[in-house]
Scaffold this active site. Structure first.
Site, mmCIF file in Angstrom:
data_model
loop_
_atom_site.group_PDB
_atom_site.id
_atom_site.type_symbol
_atom_site.label_atom_id
_atom_site.label_comp_id
_atom_site.label_asym_id
_atom_site.label_seq_id
_atom_site.Cartn_x
_atom_site.Cartn_y
_atom_site.Cartn_z
ATOM 1 N N THR A 236 -22.735 -22.687 4.881
ATOM 2 C CA THR A 236 -23.675 -22.078 6.054
ATOM 3 C C THR A 236 -23.627 -23.269 6.813
ATOM 4 O O THR A 236 -23.427 -24.342 6.289
ATOM 5 C CB THR A 236 -24.973 -21.610 5.164
ATOM 6 O OG1 THR A 236 -25.017 -20.534 4.766
ATOM 7 C CG2 THR A 236 -26.136 -21.826 6.210
ATOM 8 N N ARG B 62 -25.256 -6.922 1.943
ATOM 9 C CA ARG B 62 -26.184 -7.909 1.222
ATOM 10 C C ARG B 62 -26.858 -8.872 2.151
ATOM 11 O O ARG B 62 -25.840 -9.360 3.197
ATOM 12 C CB ARG B 62 -25.310 -8.659 0.106
ATOM 13 C CG ARG B 62 -26.084 -9.797 -0.482
ATOM 14 C CD ARG B 62 -25.748 -11.241 0.070
ATOM 15 N NE ARG B 62 -26.298 -12.331 -0.317
ATOM 16 C CZ ARG B 62 -26.374 -13.617 -0.100
ATOM 17 N NH1 ARG B 62 -25.722 -13.865 1.036
ATOM 18 N NH2 ARG B 62 -26.908 -14.361 -0.753
ATOM 19 N N VAL B 63 -28.035 -9.323 2.298
ATOM 20 C CA VAL B 63 -28.434 -10.204 3.423
ATOM 21 C C VAL B 63 -28.789 -11.271 2.429
ATOM 22 O O VAL B 63 -29.550 -11.248 1.559
ATOM 23 C CB VAL B 63 -29.439 -9.759 4.020
ATOM 24 C CG1 VAL B 63 -30.106 -10.816 4.935
ATOM 25 C CG2 VAL B 63 -28.863 -8.373 4.965
ATOM 26 N N GLY B 64 -28.575 -12.609 2.869
ATOM 27 C CA GLY B 64 -28.963 -13.990 2.222
ATOM 28 C C GLY B 64 -30.157 -14.376 2.876
ATOM 29 O O GLY B 64 -31.066 -13.774 3.417
ATOM 30 N N ASP B 65 -30.720 -15.561 2.595
ATOM 31 C CA ASP B 65 -31.779 -16.320 2.895
ATOM 32 C C ASP B 65 -31.813 -16.755 4.523
ATOM 33 O O ASP B 65 -33.063 -16.868 4.866
ATOM 34 C CB ASP B 65 -32.280 -17.394 1.992
ATOM 35 C CG ASP B 65 -30.968 -18.615 2.038
ATOM 36 O OD1 ASP B 65 -29.777 -17.975 2.092
ATOM 37 O OD2 ASP B 65 -31.342 -19.472 2.185
ATOM 38 N N THR C 238 -29.248 -24.003 2.739
ATOM 39 C CA THR C 238 -27.799 -23.644 2.220
ATOM 40 C C THR C 238 -27.789 -23.449 0.876
ATOM 41 O O THR C 238 -28.279 -24.276 0.188
ATOM 42 C CB THR C 238 -26.779 -24.534 3.112
ATOM 43 O OG1 THR C 238 -25.529 -24.165 2.197
ATOM 44 C CG2 THR C 238 -26.988 -25.922 2.704
ATOM 45 N N GLY C 239 -27.314 -22.556 0.447
ATOM 46 C CA GLY C 239 -27.259 -22.187 -0.997
ATOM 47 C C GLY C 239 -27.319 -20.856 -1.562
ATOM 48 O O GLY C 239 -27.059 -19.920 -0.926
ATOM 49 N N GLY D 260 -28.377 -17.793 -1.960
ATOM 50 C CA GLY D 260 -29.647 -17.275 -1.068
ATOM 51 C C GLY D 260 -30.780 -16.559 -1.691
ATOM 52 O O GLY D 260 -31.861 -16.452 -1.506
HETATM 53 N N1 ASP Z 1 -27.459 -19.513 1.921
HETATM 54 C C1 ASP Z 1 -26.405 -18.526 2.249
HETATM 55 C C2 ASP Z 1 -26.385 -17.383 1.753
HETATM 56 O O1 ASP Z 1 -27.218 -16.788 0.660
HETATM 57 C C3 ASP Z 1 -25.160 -19.060 1.704
HETATM 58 C C4 ASP Z 1 -24.822 -20.605 1.653
HETATM 59 O O2 ASP Z 1 -25.536 -21.265 2.248
HETATM 60 O O3 ASP Z 1 -24.098 -21.106 0.947
HETATM 61 O O4 ASP Z 1 -26.123 -16.255 2.339
#
Ligand code: ASP
Length: 317
Positions: free
Chosen positions: A175, A203-206, A225-226, A228
């Site tokens: 991200t 799918r929607v992330g954070d 980032t991570g 989500g």
């Molecule tokens: N946070 C992002 C998501 O879950 C992915 C990421 O940052 O690695 O979509």
């Protein structure tokens, strides 16, 4: 003049053993370009919102990072991008989710914030809105990269063989994001992502969920980032703001504690955070996070892994 900008290019770093000198130089050059893009806005006395937008555009345009060009693939081999911007002083916010077309998803989020009555638009409706706003569009092939396609094949194969042992969440992530404090002390955050490799379409992330992956108010701005889903369930970004406001914690203490707690809950990743004094925190709970910071001295600092850069990072921060 005092100002400060911090960015990340995702917590899904290549393992250190697989990082070549050439690749590392490419990642660091991309981070430096983004820092300088944002810094150019801040050194002219420009607003934090514009600085984070420019920094994220530079990262979206760089295929090294999972946002815009170089976004990861869904399990159907398509791209679905999410992006968000938030202005701390006004609490104005805009986000898009599940789009593929606008060249710079962060500009789509900015258009939602500035040109609509809404905060979050998704899918086809979001794309129609962006077309109406005259945003630059690209064919889906523009966003393709062979590395991300290979990562999808590896992830699908891992699932087919039910190889839990080799699951490497960090390898599926990435991200980009930026937080800034401008010369007037205003804060802003922007985040943009292709999401997670092999994600279910829809799918929607954070990232576009305010208070989870993106947040800005008068006291702090956060871009995460991570994994989500975990960041959403723990309202990660807002949790840091709440600990500062209600618990009177420093930015560094709140950000580090929240990221450590997310790790315990299975939320591998990290974030960049900034407060109204321009102090920056860049915590992560996994092997590495592409990251950088710059202040009024114009010296761009970049980091990837925890060691042996921790000492340099501490002295720079
Ligand atoms: N946070 C992002 C998501 O879950 C992915 C990421 O940052 O690695 O979509």
């Amino acid at each position: 003049m005092r100002f400060s900008l911090a960015i990340h290019g995702g917590a899904g770093t290549r393992p250190r053993e697989a990082m070549t000198g050439e690749a590392e130089a490419g990642f660091r050059a991309g981070l430096s370009r983004a820092l300088l893009s944002g810094c150019r806005v801040l050194e002219k006395g420009g607003p934090a919102l514009e600085a984070v937008t420019q920094a994220v555009i530079a990262l979206e345009d760089d295929p090294h990072f999972n946002a815009g060009r170089g976004s990861v693939y869904t399990s159907s081999s398509t791209h679905e991008m999410d992006a968000a911007v938030m202005d701390g002083a006004s609490r104005k916010a805009g986000a898009v989710a599940g789009i593929c077309g606008p060249r710079n998803p962060v500009l789509a989020a900015r258009a939602v914030m500035e040109k609509s009555e809404n905060v979050l638009l998704i899918g086809q409706g979001a794309m129609a809105f962006c077309r109406g706003q005259g945003l630059a569009f690209e064919e889906s092939a523009y966003f393709d990269t062979p590395e991300r396609f290979a990562a999808l094949q590896a992830e699908l194969e891992r699932r087919r063989l039910k190889r839990e042992d080799t699951r490497d969440d960090a390898a599926r992530h990435g991200t980009v994001g930026a937080v800034a404090c401008d010369a007037a002390g205003n804060l802003a955050a922007a985040t943009s992502t292709g999401g997670m490799t092999g994600k279910l379409p829809g799918r929607v992330g954070d990232c576009p969920v305010f208070g989870a992956g993106t947040w800005a108010d008068e006291s702090c701005a956060i871009s995460a980032t991570g994994h989500g889903e975990v960041f959403i369930r723990y309202a990660a970004a807002h949790e840091i703001a709440a600990r500062m406001r209600l618990g009177k914690q420093s930015l560094a203490k709140a950000a580090e504690a929240v990221v450590a707690e997310l790790g315990i809950q299975g939320g591998s990743g990290g974030l960049v955070a900034i407060d109204a004094a321009g102090e920056v925190a860049l915590p992560f709970n996994c092997a590495g996070m592409y990251r950088g910071r710059i202040g009024a001295d114009g010296i761009a600092w970049t980091g990837i892994y925890r060691e042996p850069l921790a000492a340099r990072e501490l002295s720079a921060a």
